[in-house]
Design an enzyme around this catalytic site. Structure first.
Site, short mmCIF file in Angstrom:
data_model
loop_
_atom_site.label_atom_id
_atom_site.label_comp_id
_atom_site.label_asym_id
_atom_site.label_seq_id
_atom_site.Cartn_x
_atom_site.Cartn_y
_atom_site.Cartn_z
N SER A 6 9.53 1.82 -15.83
CA SER A 6 8.09 1.51 -15.78
C SER A 6 7.40 2.40 -14.75
CB SER A 6 7.90 0.03 -15.43
OG SER A 6 8.70 -0.33 -14.33
N GLU A 8 3.93 2.81 -12.05
CA GLU A 8 2.88 2.08 -11.31
C GLU A 8 1.73 3.02 -10.93
OE1 GLU A 8 4.20 -0.68 -8.22
OE2 GLU A 8 2.73 0.24 -6.87
N ASP A 99 -0.96 -8.03 1.89
CA ASP A 99 -1.14 -7.93 3.33
C ASP A 99 -2.60 -8.22 3.63
OD1 ASP A 99 1.48 -7.21 4.20
OD2 ASP A 99 1.17 -5.29 3.20
N PHE A 205 3.39 5.81 6.16
CA PHE A 205 3.45 4.60 5.33
C PHE A 205 4.80 3.88 5.51
CE2 PHE A 205 3.84 2.43 1.11
CZ PHE A 205 2.89 1.46 1.40
P1 FAD Z 1 6.51 -12.78 0.29
O1 FAD Z 1 7.62 -12.83 -0.69
O2 FAD Z 1 5.54 -13.90 0.26
O3 FAD Z 1 7.14 -12.57 1.71
C1 FAD Z 1 6.36 -12.13 2.81
C2 FAD Z 1 7.10 -12.39 4.11
O4 FAD Z 1 7.15 -13.79 4.37
C3 FAD Z 1 8.55 -11.92 4.14
O5 FAD Z 1 8.82 -11.49 5.44
C4 FAD Z 1 9.36 -13.17 3.80
O6 FAD Z 1 10.64 -13.13 4.40
C5 FAD Z 1 8.49 -14.26 4.40
N1 FAD Z 1 8.48 -15.50 3.61
C6 FAD Z 1 8.46 -15.64 2.27
N2 FAD Z 1 8.39 -16.93 1.93
C7 FAD Z 1 8.37 -17.64 3.09
C8 FAD Z 1 8.30 -19.03 3.39
N3 FAD Z 1 8.26 -19.96 2.44
N4 FAD Z 1 8.30 -19.40 4.71
C9 FAD Z 1 8.36 -18.47 5.70
N5 FAD Z 1 8.43 -17.13 5.46
C10 FAD Z 1 8.42 -16.72 4.17
N6 FAD Z 1 0.65 -5.04 -1.63
C11 FAD Z 1 -0.64 -5.11 -2.04
O7 FAD Z 1 -1.52 -5.44 -1.22
N7 FAD Z 1 -0.99 -4.82 -3.32
C12 FAD Z 1 -0.08 -4.48 -4.25
O8 FAD Z 1 -0.43 -4.24 -5.40
C13 FAD Z 1 1.29 -4.40 -3.87
N8 FAD Z 1 2.27 -4.10 -4.77
C14 FAD Z 1 3.58 -4.13 -4.39
C15 FAD Z 1 4.57 -3.92 -5.35
C16 FAD Z 1 5.91 -3.98 -5.00
C17 FAD Z 1 6.96 -3.75 -6.07
C18 FAD Z 1 6.29 -4.26 -3.65
C19 FAD Z 1 7.73 -4.30 -3.27
C20 FAD Z 1 5.31 -4.46 -2.69
C21 FAD Z 1 3.95 -4.42 -3.05
N9 FAD Z 1 2.94 -4.67 -2.12
C22 FAD Z 1 1.61 -4.71 -2.51
C23 FAD Z 1 3.25 -4.91 -0.71
C24 FAD Z 1 3.39 -6.42 -0.41
O9 FAD Z 1 2.20 -7.11 -0.69
C25 FAD Z 1 3.72 -6.55 1.07
O10 FAD Z 1 5.01 -6.03 1.31
C26 FAD Z 1 3.57 -7.95 1.64
O11 FAD Z 1 3.66 -7.84 3.07
C27 FAD Z 1 4.65 -8.91 1.19
O12 FAD Z 1 4.47 -9.30 -0.10
P2 FAD Z 1 5.59 -10.18 -0.87
O13 FAD Z 1 4.99 -10.60 -2.14
O14 FAD Z 1 6.87 -9.49 -0.88
O15 FAD Z 1 5.62 -11.43 0.14
#
Ligand code: FAD
Length: 275
Positions: A6, A8, A99, A205
């Site tokens: 895929s 992006e 973020d 980055f």
């Molecule tokens: P989560 O899975 O919610 O985790 C975030 C943090 O919180 C981690 O450190 C985890 O260990 C911790 N955590 C999770 N659940 C809990 C809980 N229940 N209690 C306590 N701690 C917890 N960012 C953007 O802004 N826009 C995008 O389009 C985008 N696309 C991305 C695509 C991919 C494939 C990836 C890998 C990242 C992308 N990101 C994007 C970056 C991402 O939003 C950041 O890395 C963000 O900081 C974490 O998102 P996450 O969904 O992995 O978070």
């Protein structure tokens, strides 16, 4: 099982950028990827732009997944957005915490697991949901084991598979898979592949997202700083070889962070003989 590939994009802001993106996606679509995805700016800052591009691509008959995070949206606003995607025929989503954009530091971000549960609660099995994951561990994580446990939580909440943050160390990915397997994660984890375009942007980055640039690679990229052709040749070969090793080792497919460019993604794809 056949492997999944895929691409992006990030949403272009200007009219010229949007026109260029149309040409890029037309060319990359000829390679026949399984789907495309379009990122979402921190805090929903590209809400309309992401949606416009996704819906345009869906209208063109291209399977496209919007990335999505709660940002500062209410549940009602989020439901409206998700419903509008469903009604438009979107079948996939990439669900993230995202973020915080600068200036909104005090607000709690909604974990991706909560967003996955929210999407499932309101739309059942309609969407194929991807989540993000981090073979070199998320920078905010309390630890390696905790981060993997939270990945399991996202998958258990109903996500179908995960896409990794980019990395340049094959061992980090396979070690991560092993640890995931040990705690019962049995859904596919697709490596996210970052083509190296600009040394300085990559270094900057990578610091914020927690991806490691091996020292030897940093020195190599630095040595090619004033040699754009040499840099292109080296990085295209290096990323092609990284992909080859991942696929040969059992990765279920690849997700390319295209940076909205045809090249070097197309050449890497051709080197891997994916078409
Ligand atoms: P989560 O899975 O919610 O985790 C975030 C943090 O919180 C981690 O450190 C985890 O260990 C911790 N955590 C999770 N659940 C809990 C809980 N229940 N209690 C306590 N701690 C917890 N960012 C953007 O802004 N826009 C995008 O389009 C985008 N696309 C991305 C695509 C991919 C494939 C990836 C890998 C990242 C992308 N990101 C994007 C970056 C991402 O939003 C950041 O890395 C963000 O900081 C974490 O998102 P996450 O969904 O992995 O978070």
């Amino acid at each position: 099982m056949s492997k999944r590939f895929s691409f992006e994009f990030f949403p272009a802001k200007t009219d010229a950028g949007k026109e260029k993106l149309k040409l890029v996606r037309a060319e990359l679509n000829q390679l026949n990827p399984e789907f495309f995805s379009v990122t979402y700016g921190a805090g929903g800052s590209t809400r309309d732009n992401t949606k416009d591009i996704v819906l345009e691509m869906i209208d063109e008959g291209i399977d496209t997944a919007p990335h999505l995070s709660f940002g500062s949206d209410s549940k009602e606003e989020m439901l409206e957005l998700i419903t509008s995607y469903k009604d438009a025929g979107v079948k996939r989503m990439v669900a993230l915490r995202g973020d915080m954009p600068s200036g909104l530091g005090a607000q709690r971000l909604v974990y991706a697991s909560e967003l996955v549960a929210f999407i499932r609660e309101h739309t059942g099995d309609h969407f194929n949901i991807e989540v993000g994951c981090y073979p070199e561990i998320h920078p905010d994580a309390d630890g390696y084991a905790q981060d993997i446990q939270f990945l399991k939580e996202k998958l258990d909440a109903g996500a179908n598979s995960a896409i990794t943050q980019y990395f340049f160390n094959v061992d980090a990915y396979f070690h991560f898979l092993e640890k995931c397997d040990k705690i019962g994660i049995d859904k596919p984890i697709y490596p996210g592949i970052m083509p190296i375009i600009n040394h300085h942007n990559l270094m900057r980055f990578s610091k914020t997202c927690g991806a490691e640039i091996p020292r030897w690679l940093g020195y190599k990229l630095e040595s090619l700083e004033n040699d754009p052709e040499g840099l292109k040749a080296f990085t295209t070969d290096f990323i092609s070889s990284l992909c080859e090793r991942l696929l040969a080792g059992g990765a279920p497919g690849l997700h390319f962070y295209t940076m909205n460019l045809v090249e070097p993604n197309k050449t890497i794809w051709q080197n891997l003989k994916l078409s």
